[in-house]
Design an enzyme around this catalytic site. Structure first.
Site, PDB file in Angstrom:
ATOM      1  CB  VAL A  15      -0.967   0.009   1.207  1.00 35.24           C
ATOM      2  CG1 VAL A  15      -1.886   1.212   1.135  1.00 35.24           C
ATOM      3  CG2 VAL A  15      -1.789  -1.270   1.244  1.00 35.24           C
ATOM      4  CE  LYS A 107      -7.270  -5.431   6.894  1.00 41.47           C
ATOM      5  NZ  LYS A 107      -6.906  -5.263   5.512  1.00 41.47           N
ATOM      6  CB  ILE A 138     -15.409  -0.163  -1.795  1.00 46.02           C
ATOM      7  CG1 ILE A 138     -15.047  -1.410  -2.589  1.00 46.02           C
ATOM      8  CG2 ILE A 138     -16.871   0.177  -1.959  1.00 46.02           C
ATOM      9  CD1 ILE A 138     -15.697  -2.674  -2.035  1.00 46.02           C
ATOM     10  N   GLY A 189      -0.600 -15.376  -4.282  1.00 47.15           N
ATOM     11  CA  GLY A 189      -0.534 -14.122  -3.519  1.00 47.15           C
ATOM     12  C   GLY A 189      -1.894 -13.592  -3.089  1.00 47.15           C
ATOM     13  CD  GLU A 192      -1.163 -11.607   4.333  1.00 49.38           C
ATOM     14  OE1 GLU A 192       0.056 -11.774   4.512  1.00 49.38           O
ATOM     15  OE2 GLU A 192      -1.654 -10.532   3.961  1.00 49.38           O
ATOM     16  CE  LYS A 207     -10.988  -5.814   5.534  1.00 52.14           C
ATOM     17  NZ  LYS A 207     -10.853  -6.749   4.400  1.00 52.14           N
TER      18      LYS A 207
HETATM   19  N1  LIG Z   1      -2.347  -4.953   0.920  1.00 52.84           N
HETATM   20  C1  LIG Z   1      -3.597  -4.555   0.757  1.00 52.84           C
HETATM   21  O1  LIG Z   1      -4.181  -4.745  -0.295  1.00 52.84           O
HETATM   22  C2  LIG Z   1      -4.314  -3.856   1.870  1.00 52.84           C
HETATM   23  C3  LIG Z   1      -5.676  -3.490   1.693  1.00 52.84           C
HETATM   24  C4  LIG Z   1      -6.334  -2.781   2.711  1.00 52.84           C
HETATM   25  C5  LIG Z   1      -5.660  -2.491   3.878  1.00 52.84           C
HETATM   26  N2  LIG Z   1      -4.356  -2.892   4.041  1.00 52.84           N
HETATM   27  C6  LIG Z   1      -3.677  -2.530   5.284  1.00 52.84           C
HETATM   28  O2  LIG Z   1      -2.604  -1.648   4.963  1.00 52.84           O
HETATM   29  C7  LIG Z   1      -1.541  -1.845   5.885  1.00 52.84           C
HETATM   30  C8  LIG Z   1      -0.263  -2.136   5.106  1.00 52.84           C
HETATM   31  O3  LIG Z   1      -0.469  -3.314   4.336  1.00 52.84           O
HETATM   32  P1  LIG Z   1       0.579  -3.779   3.208  1.00 52.84           P
HETATM   33  O4  LIG Z   1      -0.098  -4.877   2.477  1.00 52.84           O
HETATM   34  O5  LIG Z   1       1.098  -2.622   2.473  1.00 52.84           O
HETATM   35  O6  LIG Z   1       1.720  -4.394   4.125  1.00 52.84           O
HETATM   36  P2  LIG Z   1       3.200  -4.787   3.683  1.00 52.84           P
HETATM   37  O7  LIG Z   1       3.308  -4.918   2.218  1.00 52.84           O
HETATM   38  O8  LIG Z   1       3.601  -5.923   4.549  1.00 52.84           O
HETATM   39  O9  LIG Z   1       4.046  -3.494   4.115  1.00 52.84           O
HETATM   40  C9  LIG Z   1       4.294  -3.165   5.448  1.00 52.84           C
HETATM   41  C10 LIG Z   1       5.337  -2.076   5.473  1.00 52.84           C
HETATM   42  O10 LIG Z   1       5.593  -1.732   6.839  1.00 52.84           O
HETATM   43  C11 LIG Z   1       6.988  -1.729   7.069  1.00 52.84           C
HETATM   44  N3  LIG Z   1       7.230  -2.116   8.464  1.00 52.84           N
HETATM   45  C12 LIG Z   1       6.820  -3.243   9.085  1.00 52.84           C
HETATM   46  N4  LIG Z   1       7.215  -3.227  10.366  1.00 52.84           N
HETATM   47  C13 LIG Z   1       7.897  -2.071  10.536  1.00 52.84           C
HETATM   48  C14 LIG Z   1       8.558  -1.476  11.625  1.00 52.84           C
HETATM   49  N5  LIG Z   1       8.625  -2.088  12.815  1.00 52.84           N
HETATM   50  N6  LIG Z   1       9.161  -0.267  11.441  1.00 52.84           N
HETATM   51  C15 LIG Z   1       9.102   0.336  10.239  1.00 52.84           C
HETATM   52  N7  LIG Z   1       8.473  -0.172   9.175  1.00 52.84           N
HETATM   53  C16 LIG Z   1       7.885  -1.362   9.325  1.00 52.84           C
HETATM   54  C17 LIG Z   1       7.570  -2.726   6.096  1.00 52.84           C
HETATM   55  O11 LIG Z   1       8.916  -2.404   5.889  1.00 52.84           O
HETATM   56  P3  LIG Z   1       9.870  -3.234   4.834  1.00 52.84           P
HETATM   57  O12 LIG Z   1       9.210  -3.044   3.501  1.00 52.84           O
HETATM   58  O13 LIG Z   1      11.172  -2.544   4.922  1.00 52.84           O
HETATM   59  O14 LIG Z   1       9.852  -4.632   5.330  1.00 52.84           O
HETATM   60  C18 LIG Z   1       6.681  -2.503   4.881  1.00 52.84           C
HETATM   61  O15 LIG Z   1       7.202  -1.457   4.099  1.00 52.84           O
HETATM   62  C19 LIG Z   1      -1.995  -2.959   6.819  1.00 52.84           C
HETATM   63  O16 LIG Z   1      -2.577  -2.402   7.959  1.00 52.84           O
HETATM   64  C20 LIG Z   1      -3.053  -3.694   6.005  1.00 52.84           C
HETATM   65  O17 LIG Z   1      -3.991  -4.343   6.805  1.00 52.84           O
HETATM   66  C21 LIG Z   1      -3.689  -3.549   3.069  1.00 52.84           C
END
Ligand SMILES: NC(=O)c1ccc[n+]([C@@H]2O[C@H](COP(=O)([O-])OP(=O)(O)OC[C@H]3O[C@@H](n4cnc5c(N)ncnc54)[C@H](OP(=O)(O)O)[C@@H]3O)[C@@H](O)[C@H]2O)c1
Length: 436
Positions: A15, A107, A138, A189, A192, A207
Site C-alpha cells: 500500500v 483495520k 470502495i 498471492g 497470506e 471491518k
Molecule cells: N495490501 C492490501 O491490499 C491492503 C488493503 C487494505 C488495507 N491494508 C492494510 O494496509 C496496511 C499495510 O499493508 P501492506 O499490504 O502494504 O503491508 P506490507 O506490504 O507488509 O508493508 C508493510 C510495510 O511496513 C513496514 N514495516 C513493518 N514493520 C515495521 C517497523 N517495525 N518499522 C518500520 N516499518 C515497518 C515494512 O517495511 P519493509 O518493507 O522494509 O519490510 C513494509 O514497508 C496494513 O494495515 C493492512 O492491513 C492492506
C-alpha cells in the site's frame, strides 16, 4: 494556491509504495482537487535498501518511524505498517498527540483501538481517517458517513474479505476442496502465508465492527462480533448449494434491534451463508468486496469494488489525504466519540431464518431417522433433505438439508440433541440462507 499538505509515510510495502506511485502519477489532478499540493516529506520502513519500484530519493528517510510523528515539517502521518498494536499503534498515538492528522489502512488497529485514537483526534481537533481499512478501494466509509447520513440504517452486510471470496468462488468454479484452493491462493498471492485471520473471519470481523460503529453510532465492540470462518465448507457443500440455487459466501452482517425494555441491541456477525443466486452479493466473485447498506429512505445501496491491492487501497488512502487538505476533519465514526452508544450484543436465537445443515455421518441404517427425530423434537421443519450416496472420508456420507424458516434457537436445540451421537463423525455445518 495554499501551502502544501506535508505528509509523512510509514510503511512502504504494497500500500505504501502504491500511495507514492499514485501521488506521483496524479500530482496535478490531486492539487486541483485538494486546493493545494499533496507533498510527501518523509518516509520510513524497515529496510532502506529494498527496491520498492518507486523513487524515494526526493523524500527524507527516517530509520525510526516514530521520528515521523515528531517532525515539525509534517501535517499528516500515514500509517501503512499494519498490526493492531506495536509500532503502528505507537506511531498513531504519537502522531495524534503531536497534533498531526492520521490516515491509516489498518483495520485491526482501528477495530481494537479506534475509540482511544478517535478521542485523541478529537482532543487535538485533527482528522483521523481510515477509508482504506474497509473494502480497500470502495468508498464505503465515506459512503456511510456522508452518503447515507440522512437515513436510519436498517442493516449493513456484505463480503468484506477478498481472500475468502476468492477461495469460495474458486471452489465453485473448479469443484476443488478448500485446502487445495487455499494453497493455490497462497501461491498466487491472494492469501497470506499465515491465512488464519482471513479464513477464520477475523479480518472481516475487524471491518464489520468499524462499519457498525459508523452506521449505527455504536461504540466499537470488536470482541462482540460472532465470527465463523470458511474452513469447514467442503466442495460438496458448494455443489449442494449450487443445485439448490445458491452460492456460498462469507457474509458479515450488522443491525440493531430493540430489547424488550427499548434498549438498542447490536448484532455483529460474520459467517458463511448460502446466498440465493438472484441476490446482488451472489455475483460478487474472486477477491472483490461488496457492502449492502439498507437505509429507511435510500433503500438498498450496493458498494462494490476491489477490496485490496496497491492501486485500490492507495486510492482510498489518498482520498483521505485530499479531505484533510480541504480541512474536512469530521468525527471519525460519524458522531463524536462521547455520543457513540455502548450497545449490548443481541442474542439472536429468536431471529427467523432458514438454514442449510450438513452432517457427516456413518453410512449405516437409522442415522437419518436419528437426525430427523432431533429436528422434529426441537421444532425444526425440514424443507428438503439430500443424502449423498457417495462415501467420502473413508466410509462417511454427507447428509444435507434445508430447513423451513424458524427461530435460530430451534436449530441449535436440534444440534444439542445430536451432540455426542455416535452417528455423527464430524461437527455439523450450519449455514444460514440469505435470500433476495
Ligand atoms: N495490501 C492490501 O491490499 C491492503 C488493503 C487494505 C488495507 N491494508 C492494510 O494496509 C496496511 C499495510 O499493508 P501492506 O499490504 O502494504 O503491508 P506490507 O506490504 O507488509 O508493508 C508493510 C510495510 O511496513 C513496514 N514495516 C513493518 N514493520 C515495521 C517497523 N517495525 N518499522 C518500520 N516499518 C515497518 C515494512 O517495511 P519493509 O518493507 O522494509 O519490510 C513494509 O514497508 C496494513 O494495515 C493492512 O492491513 C492492506
Amino acid at each position: 494556491m495554499a501551502e502544501p499538505l506535508r505528509i509523512a509515510l510509514a510503511g512502504l510495502g504494497t500500500v505504501g509504495a502504491g500511495v507514492i506511485r499514485l501521488i506521483e502519477t496524479n500530482r496535478d489532478l490531486l492539487a486541483a482537487r485538494a486546493g493545494r499540493e499533496l507533498k510527501v516529506v518523509a518516509v520510513s520502513a524497515r529496510d532502506r535498501a529494498k527496491d520498492r519500484g518507486v523513487d524515494l530519493s526526493p523524500y527524507t528517510w527516517e530509520d525510526d518511524m516514530a521520528a515521523l510523528a515528531a517532525r515539525d515539517d509534517v501535517d499528516v502521518v500515514v500509517e501503512l505498517v499494519g498490526g493492531a498494536d506495536g509500532p503502528a499503534l505507537a506511531l498513531a498515538h504519537a502522531a495524534l498527540d503531536n497534533g498531526k492528522a492520521l490516515v491509516t489502512a489498518n483495520k485491526a488497529m482501528i477495530a481494537h483501538h479506534g475509540i482511544a485514537l478517535a478521542e485523541s483526534a478529537e482532543e487535538q481537533d485533527v482528522a483521523l481517517k481510515f477509508e482504506a481499512a474497509v473494502g480497500g478501494g470502495i468508498p464505503v466509509v465515506k459512503g456511510l458517513r456522508e452518503g447515507t447520513s440522512a437515513n436510519a440504517l436498517e442493516r449493513i452486510y456484505g463480503i468484506l474479505n477478498g481472500t475468502c471470496n476468492y477461495i469460495l468462488s474458486k471452489m465453485e468454479d473448479t469443484g476443488a476442496d478448500f485446502a487445495e484452493v487455499l494453497s493455490e491462493a497462497q501461491r498466487l498471492g491472494y492469501a497470506e502465508a499465515d491465512p488464519t485471520f482471513d479464513i477464520e473471519g477475523v479480518d472481516a470481523a475487524h471491518k464489520l465492527a468499524i462499519l457498525a460503529a459508523i452506521g449505527f453510532g455504536a461504540r466499537l465492540d470488536f470482541a462482540a462480533v460472532r465470527t465463523t470462518g470458511i474452513t469447514q465448507v467442503k466442495a460438496a457443500d458448494i455443489a449442494q448449494a449450487d443445485a439448490l440455487g445458491f452460492v456460498i459466501r462469507l457474509i458479515a452482517m450488522t443491525d440493531v434491534e430493540e430489547s424488550d425494555s427499548g434498549e438498542p441491541l447490536l448484532l455483529q456477525r460474520v459467517r458463511p451463508c448460502l446466498v440465493s443466486k438472484g441476490h446482488p452479493l451472489a455475483s460478487v466473485d474472486g477477491p472483490t468486496n461488496a457492502v449492502v447498506a439498507e437505509g429507511n429512505f435510500s433503500g438498498r445501496l450496493l458498494f462494490q469494488g476491489a477490496g485490496a491491492g496497491d492501486g485500490p487501497t492507495a486510492s482510498a488512502v489518498v482520498a483521505d489525504l485530499i479531505d484533510i487538505a480541504r480541512d474536512e476533519v469530521g468525527a471519525p465514526f460519524s458522531i463524536p466519540v462521547a455520543q457513540l452508544a455502548a450497545m449490548q450484543p443481541t442474542e439472536p436465537g429468536h431471529r427467523i431464518e432458514s438454514t442449510y445443515l450438513r452432517f457427516t455421518v456413518n453410512d449405516r441404517p437409522g442415522v437419518l431417522a436419528e437426525i430427523t427425530a432431533a429436528m422434529r423434537d426441537a421444532g425444526v421443519s425440514i424443507e428438503s433433505l439430500i443424502q449423498q450416496g457417495r462415501a467420502v472420508d473413508g466410509g462417511d456420507v454427507l447428509v444435507a438439508m434445508v430447513t423451513h424458516e424458524g427461530p435460530e434457537r430451534c436449530v441449535r436445540e436440534a444440534l444439542d440433541l445430536l451432540d455426542g451421537s455416535e452417528s455423527l463423525t464430524a461437527p455439523p455445518l450450519v449455514l444460514p440462507i440469505l435470500r433476495d
